[in-house]
Each structure stands twice: as C-alpha cells, then as structure tokens.
Design a protein around this motif. Structure first.
Motif, PDB file in Angstrom:
ATOM      1  N   VAL A  25      -8.725   2.794   9.068  1.00 35.93           N
ATOM      2  CA  VAL A  25      -7.587   2.540   8.183  1.00 35.93           C
ATOM      3  C   VAL A  25      -8.076   2.709   6.752  1.00 35.93           C
ATOM      4  O   VAL A  25      -9.134   2.179   6.391  1.00 35.93           O
ATOM      5  CB  VAL A  25      -7.032   1.107   8.372  1.00 35.93           C
ATOM      6  N   ALA A  26      -7.332   3.449   5.935  1.00 35.05           N
ATOM      7  CA  ALA A  26      -7.708   3.621   4.534  1.00 35.05           C
ATOM      8  C   ALA A  26      -6.454   3.744   3.679  1.00 35.05           C
ATOM      9  O   ALA A  26      -5.430   4.268   4.121  1.00 35.05           O
ATOM     10  CB  ALA A  26      -8.573   4.864   4.347  1.00 35.05           C
ATOM     11  N   CYS A  27      -6.557   3.239   2.448  1.00 36.79           N
ATOM     12  CA  CYS A  27      -5.405   3.273   1.549  1.00 36.79           C
ATOM     13  C   CYS A  27      -5.860   3.249   0.095  1.00 36.79           C
ATOM     14  O   CYS A  27      -6.675   2.415  -0.297  1.00 36.79           O
ATOM     15  CB  CYS A  27      -4.508   2.070   1.822  1.00 36.79           C
ATOM     16  N   TRP A  28      -5.351   4.184  -0.701  1.00 41.30           N
ATOM     17  CA  TRP A  28      -5.486   4.123  -2.158  1.00 41.30           C
ATOM     18  C   TRP A  28      -4.222   3.444  -2.668  1.00 41.30           C
ATOM     19  O   TRP A  28      -3.116   3.925  -2.429  1.00 41.30           O
ATOM     20  CB  TRP A  28      -5.555   5.514  -2.770  1.00 41.30           C
ATOM     21  N   LEU A  29      -4.392   2.323  -3.345  1.00 38.35           N
ATOM     22  CA  LEU A  29      -3.262   1.610  -3.934  1.00 38.35           C
ATOM     23  C   LEU A  29      -3.303   1.722  -5.451  1.00 38.35           C
ATOM     24  O   LEU A  29      -4.375   1.673  -6.054  1.00 38.35           O
ATOM     25  CB  LEU A  29      -3.314   0.121  -3.586  1.00 38.35           C
ATOM     26  N   ARG A  30      -2.140   1.852  -6.034  1.00 38.76           N
ATOM     27  CA  ARG A  30      -2.008   1.795  -7.495  1.00 38.76           C
ATOM     28  C   ARG A  30      -1.106   0.613  -7.795  1.00 38.76           C
ATOM     29  O   ARG A  30      -0.054   0.464  -7.181  1.00 38.76           O
ATOM     30  CB  ARG A  30      -1.403   3.063  -8.070  1.00 38.76           C
ATOM     31  N   VAL A  31      -1.526  -0.227  -8.739  1.00 37.61           N
ATOM     32  CA  VAL A  31      -0.720  -1.390  -9.129  1.00 37.61           C
ATOM     33  C   VAL A  31      -0.327  -1.268 -10.585  1.00 37.61           C
ATOM     34  O   VAL A  31      -0.920  -0.512 -11.343  1.00 37.61           O
ATOM     35  CB  VAL A  31      -1.487  -2.712  -8.872  1.00 37.61           C
ATOM     36  N   LYS A  41       4.556  -4.106  -9.354  1.00 39.63           N
ATOM     37  CA  LYS A  41       4.939  -2.894  -8.635  1.00 39.63           C
ATOM     38  C   LYS A  41       3.676  -2.287  -8.032  1.00 39.63           C
ATOM     39  O   LYS A  41       2.648  -2.189  -8.683  1.00 39.63           O
ATOM     40  CB  LYS A  41       5.595  -1.893  -9.584  1.00 39.63           C
ATOM     41  N   VAL A  42       3.777  -1.883  -6.766  1.00 38.05           N
ATOM     42  CA  VAL A  42       2.645  -1.344  -6.025  1.00 38.05           C
ATOM     43  C   VAL A  42       3.071  -0.046  -5.363  1.00 38.05           C
ATOM     44  O   VAL A  42       4.180   0.058  -4.837  1.00 38.05           O
ATOM     45  CB  VAL A  42       2.187  -2.336  -4.929  1.00 38.05           C
ATOM     46  N   SER A  43       2.176   0.949  -5.367  1.00 41.30           N
ATOM     47  CA  SER A  43       2.455   2.167  -4.614  1.00 41.30           C
ATOM     48  C   SER A  43       1.205   2.585  -3.859  1.00 41.30           C
ATOM     49  O   SER A  43       0.095   2.471  -4.367  1.00 41.30           O
ATOM     50  CB  SER A  43       2.924   3.295  -5.542  1.00 41.30           C
ATOM     51  N   ALA A  44       1.408   3.025  -2.632  1.00 46.83           N
ATOM     52  CA  ALA A  44       0.315   3.542  -1.822  1.00 46.83           C
ATOM     53  C   ALA A  44       0.251   5.039  -2.078  1.00 46.83           C
ATOM     54  O   ALA A  44       1.149   5.778  -1.690  1.00 46.83           O
ATOM     55  CB  ALA A  44       0.558   3.249  -0.353  1.00 46.83           C
ATOM     56  N   GLU A  45      -0.812   5.465  -2.770  1.00 42.06           N
ATOM     57  CA  GLU A  45      -0.938   6.884  -3.095  1.00 42.06           C
ATOM     58  C   GLU A  45      -1.347   7.697  -1.879  1.00 42.06           C
ATOM     59  O   GLU A  45      -0.899   8.814  -1.701  1.00 42.06           O
ATOM     60  CB  GLU A  45      -1.931   7.074  -4.235  1.00 42.06           C
ATOM     61  N   GLU A  46      -2.224   7.149  -1.074  1.00 41.91           N
ATOM     62  CA  GLU A  46      -2.629   7.762   0.190  1.00 41.91           C
ATOM     63  C   GLU A  46      -2.842   6.641   1.188  1.00 41.91           C
ATOM     64  O   GLU A  46      -3.340   5.585   0.829  1.00 41.91           O
ATOM     65  CB  GLU A  46      -3.920   8.549   0.032  1.00 41.91           C
ATOM     66  N   LEU A  47      -2.480   6.894   2.429  1.00 38.38           N
ATOM     67  CA  LEU A  47      -2.667   5.885   3.466  1.00 38.38           C
ATOM     68  C   LEU A  47      -2.795   6.599   4.797  1.00 38.38           C
ATOM     69  O   LEU A  47      -2.040   7.520   5.075  1.00 38.38           O
ATOM     70  CB  LEU A  47      -1.472   4.933   3.496  1.00 38.38           C
ATOM     71  N   PHE A  48      -3.786   6.200   5.588  1.00 43.04           N
ATOM     72  CA  PHE A  48      -3.849   6.746   6.942  1.00 43.04           C
ATOM     73  C   PHE A  48      -4.388   5.718   7.916  1.00 43.04           C
ATOM     74  O   PHE A  48      -5.133   4.821   7.548  1.00 43.04           O
ATOM     75  CB  PHE A  48      -4.631   8.062   7.013  1.00 43.04           C
TER      76      PHE A  48
END
Length: 137
Positions: free
Chosen positions: A41-47, A112-119
């Motif tokens: 599991v991996a995720c780049w998050l931007r806050v 506000k949060v966005s997942a830039e990449e997630l797998f």
C-alpha cells in the motif's frame, strides 16, 4: 457553542476494487475459513498546511467478523505539505473479504487533503507460503 476547529478525523482515501483483494479459494459460503494475504500500500498525500501531529495510513477490510484495520505507515508532513506513506499490510481474514478501503488518520477536520497517487497491490505468495495453513484469525 463554538466548534472545535482542531478536531482530528480519519478520512477514506479510496475504495479498493474487488479484483485487487478477491480470493477465488474462499467462497461466500465459507464464512469460517481463515486465510491470510499481504498487500503493498502506498500513497502520496498533499495537505493544505503543515501540522505537527503524525498522519497514519491504514488498510481497512470487511470480512465475516465485520470491519478490521491494519496499520501501514505513519509520518509527518514535509516542508512542501506532502507525505509519502507506504508499507506492507498483512491481513488475516475470516471468510471472503467483502470490502476494502484505504484511509488516513490524524488529519484536522478543517484541512483539505488530496491523494496525489495511491495504490494497493496484492503480494503474490510463493509455493511454500500457499501450502502452509493460515493461523486462525
């Protein structure tokens, strides 16, 4: 009465497609069959802004016992208000997995949060792992 703007929440980042976690060896009528699997599991998050508390990435799944969760990774936001969270999630399910999702905890309720990449990717088992029975969940 004022709202607490610093309250912490957990948010769902994504619902995992069934093809990712489906186990053809476990049929719906085998509700007591224990089995295990591992997922990368991996995720780049931007806050929206930097925070001082850690953010935790979790893999959640629903089996015959209800919702279960597995901790994946934890870290702090960098100077660009981003974080990479990644790791292996080892699950022990009872019966088929009915739903799976990825969540992040430790986020301010006003951020506000966005997942830039997630797998989420299932880790393939070797032959020796397939032949050994799973411990009871």
């Amino acid at each position: 009465m004022s709202k607490n703007v610093n309250s912490i929440r957990e948010i769902t980042l994504a619902v995992v497609p069934k093809a990712t976690f489906a186990n053809p060896d476990v049929r719906a009528n085998m509700g007591k069959h224990a089995w295990s699997a591992s997922f990368n599991v991996a995720c780049w998050l931007r806050v929206e802004y930097a925070i001082q508390s850690p953010i935790r990435l979790k893999l959640l799944y629903r089996d015959s016992r209800g919702w279960q969760q597995v901790f994946v990774d934890e870290g702090f936001i960098n100077t660009h208000n981003r974080i990479l969270l990644a790791g292996a999630a080892h699950i022990r399910a009872l019966g088929p997995i009915l739903e799976m999702k990825v969540s992040a905890a430790g986020i301010s309720s006003v951020m506000k949060v966005s997942a830039e990449e997630l797998f989420v990717q299932r880790i393939q088992e070797s032959r020796s792992q397939k032949n050994s029975p799973a411990a009871a969940a």
